[in-house]
Design a protein around this motif. Structure first.
Motif, mmCIF file in Angstrom:
data_model
loop_
_atom_site.group_PDB
_atom_site.id
_atom_site.type_symbol
_atom_site.label_atom_id
_atom_site.label_comp_id
_atom_site.label_asym_id
_atom_site.label_seq_id
_atom_site.Cartn_x
_atom_site.Cartn_y
_atom_site.Cartn_z
ATOM 1 N N LEU A 1 0.825 -1.208 0.000
ATOM 2 C CA LEU A 1 0.000 0.000 0.000
ATOM 3 C C LEU A 1 0.860 1.260 0.000
ATOM 4 O O LEU A 1 0.504 2.274 -0.613
ATOM 5 N N ASP A 2 1.996 1.208 0.678
ATOM 6 C CA ASP A 2 2.893 2.358 0.703
ATOM 7 C C ASP A 2 3.475 2.613 -0.683
ATOM 8 O O ASP A 2 3.649 3.769 -1.096
ATOM 9 N N THR A 3 3.737 1.539 -1.419
ATOM 10 C CA THR A 3 4.215 1.683 -2.807
ATOM 11 C C THR A 3 3.154 2.338 -3.678
ATOM 12 O O THR A 3 3.445 3.256 -4.456
ATOM 13 N N VAL A 4 1.910 1.858 -3.536
ATOM 14 C CA VAL A 4 0.809 2.440 -4.316
ATOM 15 C C VAL A 4 0.617 3.909 -3.943
ATOM 16 O O VAL A 4 0.397 4.764 -4.806
ATOM 17 N N ARG A 5 0.735 4.219 -2.647
ATOM 18 C CA ARG A 5 0.547 5.603 -2.202
ATOM 19 C C ARG A 5 1.599 6.537 -2.797
ATOM 20 O O ARG A 5 1.298 7.670 -3.177
ATOM 21 N N SER A 6 2.829 6.061 -2.876
ATOM 22 C CA SER A 6 3.900 6.911 -3.424
ATOM 23 C C SER A 6 3.655 7.201 -4.904
ATOM 24 O O SER A 6 3.935 8.308 -5.386
ATOM 25 N N VAL A 7 3.105 6.215 -5.626
ATOM 26 C CA VAL A 7 2.777 6.450 -7.035
ATOM 27 C C VAL A 7 1.580 7.391 -7.135
ATOM 28 O O VAL A 7 1.531 8.284 -7.985
ATOM 29 N N TRP A 8 0.599 7.189 -6.244
ATOM 30 C CA TRP A 8 -0.612 8.026 -6.247
ATOM 31 C C TRP A 8 -0.251 9.497 -6.012
ATOM 32 O O TRP A 8 -0.892 10.406 -6.555
ATOM 33 N N ALA A 9 0.777 9.723 -5.170
ATOM 34 C CA ALA A 9 1.171 11.099 -4.842
ATOM 35 C C ALA A 9 1.610 11.877 -6.074
ATOM 36 O O ALA A 9 1.538 13.118 -6.099
ATOM 37 N N SER A 10 2.034 11.166 -7.096
ATOM 38 C CA SER A 10 2.445 11.845 -8.333
ATOM 39 C C SER A 10 1.242 12.297 -9.162
ATOM 40 O O SER A 10 1.410 12.988 -10.164
ATOM 41 N N GLY A 11 0.032 11.882 -8.759
ATOM 42 C CA GLY A 11 -1.183 12.306 -9.466
ATOM 43 C C GLY A 11 -1.610 11.385 -10.583
ATOM 44 O O GLY A 11 -2.581 11.671 -11.284
ATOM 45 N N ASP A 12 -0.915 10.275 -10.772
ATOM 46 C CA ASP A 12 -1.249 9.339 -11.852
ATOM 47 C C ASP A 12 -2.069 8.183 -11.276
ATOM 48 O O ASP A 12 -1.525 7.214 -10.741
ATOM 49 N N VAL A 13 -3.389 8.300 -11.386
ATOM 50 C CA VAL A 13 -4.279 7.292 -10.811
ATOM 51 C C VAL A 13 -4.146 5.964 -11.544
ATOM 52 O O VAL A 13 -4.128 4.894 -10.931
ATOM 53 N N LYS A 14 -4.026 6.016 -12.872
ATOM 54 C CA LYS A 14 -3.956 4.776 -13.647
ATOM 55 C C LYS A 14 -2.704 3.977 -13.291
ATOM 56 O O LYS A 14 -2.752 2.751 -13.119
ATOM 57 N N THR A 15 -1.563 4.658 -13.185
ATOM 58 C CA THR A 15 -0.334 3.947 -12.827
ATOM 59 C C THR A 15 -0.443 3.342 -11.432
ATOM 60 O O THR A 15 0.045 2.232 -11.178
ATOM 61 N N SER A 16 -1.111 4.068 -10.528
ATOM 62 C CA SER A 16 -1.320 3.545 -9.172
ATOM 63 C C SER A 16 -2.141 2.272 -9.215
ATOM 64 O O SER A 16 -1.817 1.273 -8.551
ATOM 65 N N LEU A 17 -3.212 2.291 -10.016
ATOM 66 C CA LEU A 17 -4.076 1.119 -10.117
ATOM 67 C C LEU A 17 -3.346 -0.043 -10.794
ATOM 68 O O LEU A 17 -3.470 -1.197 -10.379
ATOM 69 N N ASP A 18 -2.556 0.282 -11.820
ATOM 70 C CA ASP A 18 -1.779 -0.768 -12.504
ATOM 71 C C ASP A 18 -0.772 -1.417 -11.551
ATOM 72 O O ASP A 18 -0.556 -2.638 -11.590
ATOM 73 N N SER A 19 -0.158 -0.606 -10.711
ATOM 74 C CA SER A 19 0.817 -1.157 -9.757
ATOM 75 C C SER A 19 0.122 -2.053 -8.735
ATOM 76 O O SER A 19 0.670 -3.084 -8.323
ATOM 77 N N ALA A 20 -1.113 -1.674 -8.335
ATOM 78 C CA ALA A 20 -1.874 -2.511 -7.400
ATOM 79 C C ALA A 20 -2.248 -3.838 -8.043
ATOM 80 O O ALA A 20 -2.163 -4.899 -7.415
ATOM 81 N N VAL A 21 -2.641 -3.799 -9.316
ATOM 82 C CA VAL A 21 -3.016 -5.024 -10.032
ATOM 83 C C VAL A 21 -1.804 -5.944 -10.186
ATOM 84 O O VAL A 21 -1.907 -7.172 -10.057
ATOM 85 N N SER A 22 -0.637 -5.347 -10.455
ATOM 86 C CA SER A 22 0.575 -6.149 -10.693
ATOM 87 C C SER A 22 1.060 -6.880 -9.447
ATOM 88 O O SER A 22 1.872 -7.799 -9.537
ATOM 89 N N MET A 23 0.572 -6.489 -8.282
ATOM 90 C CA MET A 23 1.014 -7.129 -7.031
ATOM 91 C C MET A 23 0.325 -8.465 -6.781
ATOM 92 O O MET A 23 0.662 -9.164 -5.824
ATOM 93 N N ASN A 24 -0.676 -8.797 -7.600
ATOM 94 C CA ASN A 24 -1.400 -10.070 -7.471
ATOM 95 C C ASN A 24 -1.975 -10.271 -6.072
ATOM 96 O O ASN A 24 -1.945 -11.370 -5.510
ATOM 97 N N ASP A 25 -2.464 -9.194 -5.501
ATOM 98 C CA ASP A 25 -3.083 -9.241 -4.176
ATOM 99 C C ASP A 25 -4.411 -8.493 -4.254
ATOM 100 O O ASP A 25 -4.443 -7.265 -4.345
ATOM 101 N N LEU A 26 -5.515 -9.249 -4.229
ATOM 102 C CA LEU A 26 -6.828 -8.617 -4.385
ATOM 103 C C LEU A 26 -7.139 -7.629 -3.268
ATOM 104 O O LEU A 26 -7.890 -6.675 -3.478
ATOM 105 N N SER A 27 -6.575 -7.850 -2.084
ATOM 106 C CA SER A 27 -6.861 -6.926 -0.982
ATOM 107 C C SER A 27 -6.340 -5.525 -1.295
ATOM 108 O O SER A 27 -6.972 -4.525 -0.928
ATOM 109 N N ILE A 28 -5.206 -5.424 -1.975
ATOM 110 C CA ILE A 28 -4.664 -4.116 -2.372
ATOM 111 C C ILE A 28 -5.566 -3.477 -3.421
ATOM 112 O O ILE A 28 -5.872 -2.276 -3.363
ATOM 113 N N VAL A 29 -6.038 -4.273 -4.370
ATOM 114 C CA VAL A 29 -6.941 -3.761 -5.408
ATOM 115 C C VAL A 29 -8.216 -3.229 -4.774
ATOM 116 O O VAL A 29 -8.723 -2.154 -5.142
#
Length: 649
Positions: free
Chosen positions: A503-531
């Motif tokens: 989640l901290d990784t996703v948050r750091s990407v989210w801070a850049s303002g790129d929602v799609k990249t944040s969501l893609d990074s969450a999907v790539s983690m293969n953890d539905l709880s993060i998604v």
């Protein structure tokens, strides 16, 4: 030890196991505040007396889960709507079914009786509102205008108007005589769960999933007040009987509002969870909530709640508060003209009971009203049919428990006095008259969890006493006991640590303002709880949804809809609903548009739309299969199926 008696403001009265499967709906009788009807996934409607442990009557006939219930004003009849779209009306005094009404194409999710009694309105997931004449056994009018499920209906006190609240974030006002919409209120930003008319004045209140309560002037048709955001979704609202204030029930909290100007008089923290209905009797608020197959009753002493005067500090600016125009005595608004006649008289009921049609006789065979507690049934419903020459018993309020209470007895012995402190069980439930409740404490029966119980269920209190601990210590050493307690702890810590890092990784990407990249990074983690965590954030602000996000997440949503975890399924349903509402028109128009002449500017967008269409087509099969199942999310999947109807052709 000194004796201390502190009366508390709110308390839990009782908890019962109401159905053999999950409870799906419930309603309190507003006239008495002492009668409760519950509907469950077991397709039954059960009738209860507040504070009594056993079901009075069990009504059968529905073949799918009961999604909504409503009493009429005299609490002599109850109507229930099911997931299949049918309505069944029972006469509680006669203990029989009166009508079965068919017509809705999807789950019935709201009901209300007309003040004159022989009409009722129903709202459905199919977005239609139907007005039924119970005597003629048919639909007399259909109101169309909402685009999503109709969650609440309310007739005005004079019976001339009908207010409807919907998942489309609107409140609509209908003229029953003219058969058309009068006006539409659109200030809410999320689904509207509940509406209620002021008991006297031309005012309407609404509560929404956007965590606000709003008040509407029905003469000028404008908004005159709006609350600050509450702690959670507003699920229930109720005007004080004299109309002086408005109560709002959200998660674990009761708020008391005034208007013109907007102000909050009091906030009471009640542990009722997601409260489902409110009623007032003897200046006490009776509230009910449910979880799985359990139903809980709560009481709030309104004598100890501020309903006027000083405002809670911090809710408004420090400035003089003008006298409220809604105070008792004088008002600038019109009052309702109450109907002078009623169709619920004894003669009308007797005529209906004496002359059932052949179809009614058939319904009697298919449906039944099983009296499970004859004594309580006679005590509550039968006295009405007999002429009584003595005044009826007055309903008594429920006695509040004492927050701290200890009795002391001194044993005289040689030397200093020895005091033995014995706790006093101070929960007393007094007897209301409608229904009449005996003053003796009910014996615990199967499925009943009394709120006065002072031992954890399934545990032996003796195991925790000193002599028991010493006896066990000789058998199990400290190290062995600690190892038993820590069993599985390390695994859980590793899992939570990993989730936190992701989640901290996703948050750091989210801070850049790129929602799609944040969501893609969450999907790539293969953890539905993060998604799920990321989707829950995006769903709070629908404007964040873009077509690019759909192509990334639709495959994940398919997994969520088939998950064994209820929260995952819920998040998947909300996300899919938002995608369909926001992007289906764009996808449909783009794919059906004729090919462009010259440079194909829309090629990239068309490819995205094709990808989304293919994924939605796959999802439609999942939704169709889940919609056919009976369960907690059955109605939600039926609603999604309606939204995805174009994909089935």
């Amino acid at each position: 030890m000194a004796l201390t008696n502190t009366i508390i403001t709110s308390w839990k009265l009782q908890e019962i196991v109401a159905h053999s499967s999950n409870v799906s709906s419930l309603v309190l009788g507003k006239a008495s505040g002492r009668l409760l009807a519950t509907g469950g996934e077991d397709c039954r409607v059960n009738i209860w007396a507040v504070s009594k442990p056993n079901c009075i009557m069990s009504l059968t006939g529905h073949t799918s889960p009961v999604e909504c219930i409503q009493f009429n004003s005299s609490e002599e009849r109850v109507v229930a709507g099911s997931q299949s779209g049918s309505l069944r009306l029972w006469d509680l005094e006669a203990a029989k079914i009166l009508r079965t009404l068919m017509g809705h194409k999807a789950s019935v999710c709201s009901l209300d009786f007309h003040p004159m009694g022989e009409y009722l309105a129903s709202g459905s997931v199919d977005s239609n509102i139907k007005l039924w004449d119970v005597r003629r056994k048919g639909c007399v009018f259909r109101y169309k205008g909402h685009t999503q499920a109709v969650r609440c209906l309310a007739f005005s006190p004079d019976g001339k108007w009908l207010a409807s609240a919907s998942d489309d974030s609107t409140v609509k006002l209908w003229d029953l005589i003219a058969g058309k919409m009068i006006t539409e209120f659109t200030s809410h930003t999320s689904a509207v769960n509940v509406v209620q008319f002021h008991p006297n004045e031309y005012l309407l209140a609404s509560g929404s999933a956007d965590r606000t309560v709003k008040l509407w002037d029905l003469e000028k048709f404008n908004m005159i007040g709006s609350s600050e955001c509450e702690t959670g979704v507003v699920r229930s609202i109720l005007f004080n009987p004299d109309g002086s204030c408005l109560y709002s029930g959200s998660e674990n909290t009761l708020r008391v509002y005034g208007w013109e100007p907007d102000r909050c008089f009091d906030v009471v923290h009640v542990g009722w969870g997601k409260v489902s209905d409110l009623a007032i009797s003897n200046n006490q608020m009776i509230a009910v909530s449910y979880s799985q197959n359990n139903v809980s009753w709560y009481v709030v002493d309104l004598n100890r709640v501020k309903k006027s005067g000083s405002v809670i500090q911090g809710l408004i600016q420090d400035k003089p508060i003008p006298a409220p125009t809604s105070a008792l005595g004088s008002t600038l608004r019109r009052n309702y003209e109450r109907p002078t006649t009623s169709c619920t008289g004894q003669d009308a009921k007797n005529r209906e009971r004496r002359s059932p049609s052949s179809e009614d006789e058939k319904e009697d065979k298919e449906s039944s009203a099983e009296i499970t507690n004859p004594e309580d049934y006679k005590e509550i419903f039968q006295p009405r049919s007999a002429i009584s020459r003595t005044p009826p018993k007055r309903t008594e309020p429920f006695a509040a428990p004492l927050e701290h209470s200890f009795s002391e007895s001194v044993l005289e012995k040689p030397g200093p006095a020895v005091k033995i402190v014995t706790p006093v069980i101070d929960r007393v439930v007094t007897s209301p008259s409608r229904p009449v409740v005996t003053t003796t404490k009910p014996k615990p029966s199967t499925g009943i969890i009394l709120s006065t119980r002072n031992e954890p269920i399934g545990l032996n209190a003796g195991d925790f006493l000193s002599h028991a601990r010493n006896a066990k210590a000789s058998v199990m050493g400290d190290e062995e006991a600690l190892a038993q307690i820590r069993k599985g702890h390390d695994t859980m810590c590793v899992m939570l640590t990993s989730r936190y890092k992701n989640l901290d990784t996703v948050r750091s990407v989210w801070a850049s303002g790129d929602v799609k990249t944040s969501l893609d990074s969450a999907v790539s983690m293969n953890d539905l709880s993060i998604v799920v965590d990321v989707l829950n954030i995006i769903n709070l602000k629908p404007s964040l949804w873009k077509l690019d996000l759909c192509t990334s997440i639709l495959t994940q949503i398919e997994e969520l809809l088939q998950s064994k975890y209820e929260s995952y399924v819920q998040t998947g349903c909300i996300s899919l609903k938002l995608i369909l509402k926001r992007f289906w028109p764009l996808i449909s128009d783009t794919l059906t548009a004729p090919p462009s002449v010259g440079v194909d500017i829309t090629r990239e967008e068309r490819l995205k739309c094709k990808a989304c269409y293919k994924q939605l087509k796959n999802l439609s099969n999942v939704v169709k299969n889940r919609a056919e199942q009976v369960g907690r999310h059955g109605s939600t999947f039926k609603e999604l199926q309606l939204l995805m109807a174009p994909l089935y052709y």
